[in-house]
Design an enzyme around this catalytic site. Structure first.
Site, mmCIF file in Angstrom:
data_model
loop_
_atom_site.group_PDB
_atom_site.id
_atom_site.type_symbol
_atom_site.label_atom_id
_atom_site.label_comp_id
_atom_site.label_asym_id
_atom_site.label_seq_id
_atom_site.Cartn_x
_atom_site.Cartn_y
_atom_site.Cartn_z
ATOM 1 N N GLY A 14 0.786 -1.232 0.000
ATOM 2 C CA GLY A 14 0.000 0.000 0.000
ATOM 3 C C GLY A 14 0.819 1.284 0.000
ATOM 4 N N ASN A 16 1.789 2.981 -2.610
ATOM 5 C CA ASN A 16 1.123 3.899 -3.550
ATOM 6 C C ASN A 16 -0.162 4.460 -2.950
ATOM 7 O OD1 ASN A 16 2.401 4.181 -6.384
ATOM 8 N ND2 ASN A 16 2.639 1.995 -5.903
ATOM 9 N N MET A 88 -3.966 -7.470 -6.759
ATOM 10 C CA MET A 88 -3.502 -8.670 -7.461
ATOM 11 C C MET A 88 -4.653 -9.556 -7.933
ATOM 12 S SD MET A 88 -0.379 -8.090 -7.355
ATOM 13 C CE MET A 88 0.444 -9.586 -7.812
ATOM 14 N N LYS A 89 -5.727 -8.923 -8.351
ATOM 15 C CA LYS A 89 -6.870 -9.718 -8.821
ATOM 16 C C LYS A 89 -7.412 -8.993 -10.050
ATOM 17 C CE LYS A 89 -10.423 -12.524 -8.318
ATOM 18 N NZ LYS A 89 -10.376 -13.974 -8.235
ATOM 19 N N ILE A 90 -7.837 -9.757 -11.026
ATOM 20 C CA ILE A 90 -8.369 -9.119 -12.233
ATOM 21 C C ILE A 90 -9.767 -8.576 -11.936
ATOM 22 C CG2 ILE A 90 -9.091 -9.561 -14.614
ATOM 23 C CD1 ILE A 90 -6.624 -11.141 -14.964
ATOM 24 N N ASN A 105 -4.834 1.785 -13.455
ATOM 25 C CA ASN A 105 -3.939 0.850 -12.771
ATOM 26 C C ASN A 105 -2.503 1.344 -12.912
ATOM 27 O OD1 ASN A 105 -3.010 -1.654 -11.582
ATOM 28 N ND2 ASN A 105 -2.452 -2.322 -13.650
ATOM 29 N N HIS A 107 1.396 -0.060 -13.200
ATOM 30 C CA HIS A 107 2.097 -1.309 -13.505
ATOM 31 C C HIS A 107 3.603 -1.054 -13.564
ATOM 32 C CE1 HIS A 107 2.545 -5.344 -15.065
ATOM 33 N NE2 HIS A 107 3.428 -4.852 -15.923
HETATM 34 C C1 GRF Z 1 3.539 -1.409 -7.441
HETATM 35 O O1 GRF Z 1 4.880 -1.549 -7.776
HETATM 36 C C2 GRF Z 1 2.676 -1.461 -8.676
HETATM 37 O O2 GRF Z 1 3.346 -1.110 -9.830
HETATM 38 C C3 GRF Z 1 2.255 -2.891 -8.757
HETATM 39 O O3 GRF Z 1 2.196 -3.349 -7.437
HETATM 40 C C4 GRF Z 1 3.051 -2.582 -6.611
HETATM 41 C C5 GRF Z 1 2.272 -2.158 -5.427
HETATM 42 O O4 GRF Z 1 3.078 -1.593 -4.432
HETATM 43 N N1 GRF Z 1 1.031 -3.017 -9.500
HETATM 44 P P1 GRF Z 1 2.411 -0.896 -3.172
HETATM 45 O O5 GRF Z 1 1.455 -1.903 -2.574
HETATM 46 O O6 GRF Z 1 1.733 0.335 -3.648
HETATM 47 O O7 GRF Z 1 3.555 -0.593 -2.240
#
Ligand code: GRF
Length: 187
Positions: A14, A16, A88-90, A105, A107
């Site tokens: 988390g 981000n 981590m889920k579609i 999203n 990535h």
């Molecule tokens: C990030 O690196 C993002 O690009 C990927 O999952 C990671 C999540 O990191 N999709 P966080 O949970 O925000 O620390």
């Protein structure tokens, strides 16, 4: 300015999410984080929900009615925008249809290269010159919606997976908020 009610979906750290919460508290930032949804009971990111007193829901995506639960809560909290931040889920096609062009999203690669998981090990194996991150709209195909923003850096000879991850995440903390500002500036 009326801030858009936003839901952030997470599964893990988390970081981000934390960054988006901090940015969303700025006066002119276009979104307010009104709900956090996780599919992982142990997601460290849930601590940010507590810290900032933001409604938080763990929704078990192994249960057959999970999609309804998500939709009901998105309605309940009047959510008009969704950020996937390490979820981590579609996302199911129903939700994508309802929130068309309203789900983004982040990535950890320069899409369309390295869709999916284990991006850093694949980059090193491929002897890539550049790494980076992409913020993109979510459509029905994995990591395939239109790009909003990309940020990149040159990979050094001695960079390991951890180095790539750290450098990528530093760029993510800039790219995600910038992408959100870009979307709402033109809407
Ligand atoms: C990030 O690196 C993002 O690009 C990927 O999952 C990671 C999540 O990191 N999709 P966080 O949970 O925000 O620390």
């Amino acid at each position: 300015m009326v801030k858009k009610n936003t839901c952030v979906f997470i599964s893990g750290q988390g970081s981000n999410l934390n960054n988006l919460i901090l940015r969303s508290r700025e006066k002119n930032f276009p979104i307010k984080i009104s709900l956090i949804i996780s599919n992982n009971k142990k997601a460290y990111g849930s601590n940010y929900a507590k810290k900032f007193k933001i409604p938080y829901l763990f929704i078990n995506t192994n249960l057959h009615n999970y999609e309804n639960k998500i939709l009901l809560n998105l309605q309940k909290y009047k959510i008009s925008f969704i950020c996937l931040a390490g979820y981590m889920k579609i996302i199911s096609s129903n939700i994508i249809k309802i929130y068309k062009k309203k789900i983004i999203n982040i990535h950890p690669s320069l899409l369309p290269k390295f869709k999916g998981l284990n991006t850093f090990s694949r980059m090193l194996k491929n002897r890539e010159i550049k790494a980076g991150c992409t913020v993109h709209f979510v459509n029905e195909k994995l990591d395939s919606g239109n790009n909003i923003i990309q940020k990149s850096f040159y990979i050094k000879n001695n960079d390991k997976e951890d180095d790539l991850k750290r450098k990528t995440q530093e760029l993510e903390y800039k790219a995600f908020p910038e992408a959100i500002i870009k979307i709402f500036r033109y809407s």
